[in-house]
Enzyme design. Structure first.
Site, PDB file in Angstrom:
ATOM      1  N   GLN A 152     -13.689   1.440  -2.264  1.00  0.00           N
ATOM      2  CA  GLN A 152     -13.766   0.314  -2.049  1.00  0.00           C
ATOM      3  C   GLN A 152     -14.789  -0.490  -1.079  1.00  0.00           C
ATOM      4  O   GLN A 152     -15.827   0.420  -0.607  1.00  0.00           O
ATOM      5  CB  GLN A 152     -12.201   0.023  -1.316  1.00  0.00           C
ATOM      6  CG  GLN A 152     -10.947  -0.656  -1.661  1.00  0.00           C
ATOM      7  CD  GLN A 152      -9.985  -1.100  -1.168  1.00  0.00           C
ATOM      8  OE1 GLN A 152      -9.782  -1.063   0.367  1.00  0.00           O
ATOM      9  NE2 GLN A 152      -8.863  -1.803  -1.078  1.00  0.00           N
ATOM     10  N   VAL A 199      -5.833 -11.788   7.014  1.00  0.00           N
ATOM     11  CA  VAL A 199      -6.147 -12.912   6.735  1.00  0.00           C
ATOM     12  C   VAL A 199      -5.545 -14.156   6.845  1.00  0.00           C
ATOM     13  O   VAL A 199      -4.635 -14.225   6.683  1.00  0.00           O
ATOM     14  CB  VAL A 199      -7.319 -12.994   4.848  1.00  0.00           C
ATOM     15  CG1 VAL A 199      -8.623 -12.361   5.943  1.00  0.00           C
ATOM     16  CG2 VAL A 199      -6.163 -12.820   4.581  1.00  0.00           C
ATOM     17  N   HIS A 250      -6.725   1.595   2.282  1.00  0.00           N
ATOM     18  CA  HIS A 250      -7.637   0.637   2.618  1.00  0.00           C
ATOM     19  C   HIS A 250      -9.509   0.657   3.390  1.00  0.00           C
ATOM     20  O   HIS A 250      -8.800   1.598   4.275  1.00  0.00           O
ATOM     21  CB  HIS A 250      -7.849  -0.579   1.879  1.00  0.00           C
ATOM     22  CG  HIS A 250      -6.439  -1.227   2.853  1.00  0.00           C
ATOM     23  ND1 HIS A 250      -5.917  -2.143   4.010  1.00  0.00           N
ATOM     24  CD2 HIS A 250      -6.322   0.074   4.691  1.00  0.00           C
ATOM     25  CE1 HIS A 250      -5.128  -2.409   4.554  1.00  0.00           C
ATOM     26  NE2 HIS A 250      -5.879  -1.193   4.648  1.00  0.00           N
ATOM     27  N   TRP A 254       0.462  -1.244   0.047  1.00  0.00           N
ATOM     28  CA  TRP A 254       0.104   0.229   0.536  1.00  0.00           C
ATOM     29  C   TRP A 254       1.297   1.135   0.492  1.00  0.00           C
ATOM     30  O   TRP A 254       1.373   1.441   0.929  1.00  0.00           O
ATOM     31  CB  TRP A 254      -1.133  -0.438   1.483  1.00  0.00           C
ATOM     32  CG  TRP A 254      -1.817  -1.140   1.583  1.00  0.00           C
ATOM     33  CD1 TRP A 254      -3.134  -1.427   0.627  1.00  0.00           C
ATOM     34  CD2 TRP A 254      -1.346  -2.518   1.288  1.00  0.00           C
ATOM     35  NE1 TRP A 254      -3.605  -1.884   0.972  1.00  0.00           N
ATOM     36  CE2 TRP A 254      -2.874  -2.683   1.182  1.00  0.00           C
ATOM     37  CE3 TRP A 254      -0.514  -3.507   3.111  1.00  0.00           C
ATOM     38  CZ2 TRP A 254      -3.294  -4.546   2.370  1.00  0.00           C
ATOM     39  CZ3 TRP A 254      -0.433  -4.142   2.923  1.00  0.00           C
ATOM     40  CH2 TRP A 254      -1.807  -5.031   2.987  1.00  0.00           C
ATOM     41  N   ALA A 296     -14.223 -12.148   5.639  1.00  0.00           N
ATOM     42  CA  ALA A 296     -13.965 -10.749   5.631  1.00  0.00           C
ATOM     43  C   ALA A 296     -13.387 -10.589   4.030  1.00  0.00           C
ATOM     44  O   ALA A 296     -12.433 -11.453   3.200  1.00  0.00           O
ATOM     45  CB  ALA A 296     -12.083  -9.497   6.199  1.00  0.00           C
ATOM     46  N   ARG A 348      -4.077   6.318  -2.928  1.00  0.00           N
ATOM     47  CA  ARG A 348      -3.070   5.647  -2.502  1.00  0.00           C
ATOM     48  C   ARG A 348      -1.629   6.513  -3.191  1.00  0.00           C
ATOM     49  O   ARG A 348      -2.303   7.492  -4.276  1.00  0.00           O
ATOM     50  CB  ARG A 348      -3.145   4.265  -3.643  1.00  0.00           C
ATOM     51  CG  ARG A 348      -3.847   3.060  -2.719  1.00  0.00           C
ATOM     52  CD  ARG A 348      -2.757   2.179  -2.337  1.00  0.00           C
ATOM     53  NE  ARG A 348      -4.101   1.398  -1.626  1.00  0.00           N
ATOM     54  CZ  ARG A 348      -4.333   0.647  -2.216  1.00  0.00           C
ATOM     55  NH1 ARG A 348      -3.631  -0.034  -3.660  1.00  0.00           N
ATOM     56  NH2 ARG A 348      -5.240  -0.558  -1.672  1.00  0.00           N
TER      57      ARG A 348
END
Ligand code: DAH
Length: 352
Positions: A221, A264, A181, A160, A320, A207
């Site tokens: 997003q 995740v 994000h 990122w 997620a 970004r």
């Protein structure tokens, strides 16, 4: 002399009346009055000349002049009334409503294509029992990274490119940024509530990026999060499969592949089969011949993230996901450059 003065009065009266009949507004009438009846007007100067005549002639021509003057004044008055009445009638005409005329179209605005797609996406999840929440665009490093298992110095931070806010705290750090994000809302929400959690977070992200046809420095997003007892990867698959079919049609198939996101485990990306060529065109513009189009990232919430917000990671599990509405809109509508979304070109915007 008498004769010729009388004649001038007569001529002037005829000329004046002739002109008067053609006048149709009050300015012109006033100019006419000044021209003939004013202190330096035509009739006035003739009458002024009377002093040259002898007493009898003066009386005769004087009477003639006075009659001419009254005539002109009366006719002026009449014409003024006609003109003002005509004006009133004209105004009334303009204001009359003709109920048989077709209505005038009212120009309405419309929703920006991004807004439309964001709503389509969130609607699909709301129909499956998710709620919508929103969060701050100026965010702390703490939520954007730390709480998501991306500590200071972690190489995953390079995923990122971050716009940092120029604010230095007492410890000399710069802990504030524009969120890269919508994932930080996972941590914010879980911190403030207990499971079950089922929500989507639409919003803008930023970004530090050079822009081109597929990169913008700001875009949207939609984050999703479901946490409860007994949530499994099958729930993730079922939910996202249903979503894909809502947005891209009931014939769509999905494919999951391993991917890495620090928050995740396991992490995946999900693709849909190509709705354009359905895998039959090796030079397809949309899937580039692969037959698959990647549309989102997802995974099972990392136990680290659950523990960081104080959840019992033995008891609760969750999934997620994060997806990009502009990318979805580009696929759906065949848009070839992400920069169209913020160039404010009405030729683009009016197509949606
Ligand atoms: N936040 C990720 C990004 O910006 C997208 C994402 C991937 C979000 C996986 C998720 C997830 O919630 O599980 O690239």
């Amino acid at each position: 002399m008498t004769q010729s003065t009388a004649q001038s009065i007569e001529d002037l009266t005829q000329t004046a009346l002739g002109e008067l009949a053609l006048l149709d507004n009050s300015d012109a009438l006033e100019q006419w009055r000044v021209r003939y009846l004013g202190r330096r007007g035509g009739l006035t100067s003739i009458l002024r000349g009377l002093s040259q005549l002898d007493i009898d002639q003066r009386r005769e021509v004087g009477a003639l002049g006075n009659r001419a003057k009254s005539t002109l004044e009366e006719e002026l008055e009449k014409r003024s009334q006609e003109v003002s009445q005509a004006r009133l009638a004209q105004v009334a005409d303009l204001e009359r409503i003709d109920v048989t005329l077709p209505g005038r179209p009212v120009a309405t605005g419309r929703l920006h294509p991004t807004t439309q797609v964001v709503r389509e996406i969130t609607d699909a999840f709301v129909a499956m029992g998710f709620s919508i929440v929103e969060g701050p665009e100026v965010e702390w490093d703490h939520y954007n990274f730390e709480m998501l298992n991306i500590p200071q110095g972690h190489p995953a931070r390079d995923m990122w490119n971050t716009l940092w806010v120029d604010y230095v705290n007492e410890e000399g750090q710069r802990p504030m940024l524009l969120r890269t994000h919508t994932s930080p809302m996972q941590a914010r929400v879980m911190e403030s509530m207990q499971p079950p959690v089922r929500l989507v977070v639409p919003g803008k992200v930023y970004r530090y990026e050079a822009t081109d046809a597929t990169h913008e420095w700001h875009f949207h997003q939609v984050e999703g999060l479901a946490v409860d007892e007994g949530i499994t990867f099958a729930d993730l698959k079922g939910t996202l499969y249903e979503f894909a079919r809502q947005i891209f049609g009931a014939r769509r198939q999905v494919r999951f592949r391993c991917d890495y996101f620090p928050f995740v485990e396991p992490g995946v990306d999900m693709s849909i089969d190509c709705f354009s060529c359905e895998g039959t065109d090796s030079s397809c513009r949309i899937c580039r011949g692969s037959g698959w189009i990647e549309i989102l990232g997802a995974g099972m919430v990392h136990p680290y993230v659950l523990r960081a917000v104080g959840y019992d990671s033995e008891k609760y599990t969750g999934f997620a996901f994060g997806l990009g509405p502009e990318r979805i809109a580009m696929l759906k509508y065949g848009i070839d450059d992400i920069r169209h979304f913020y160039s404010n070109d009405l030729r683009f915007l009016r197509q949606f």
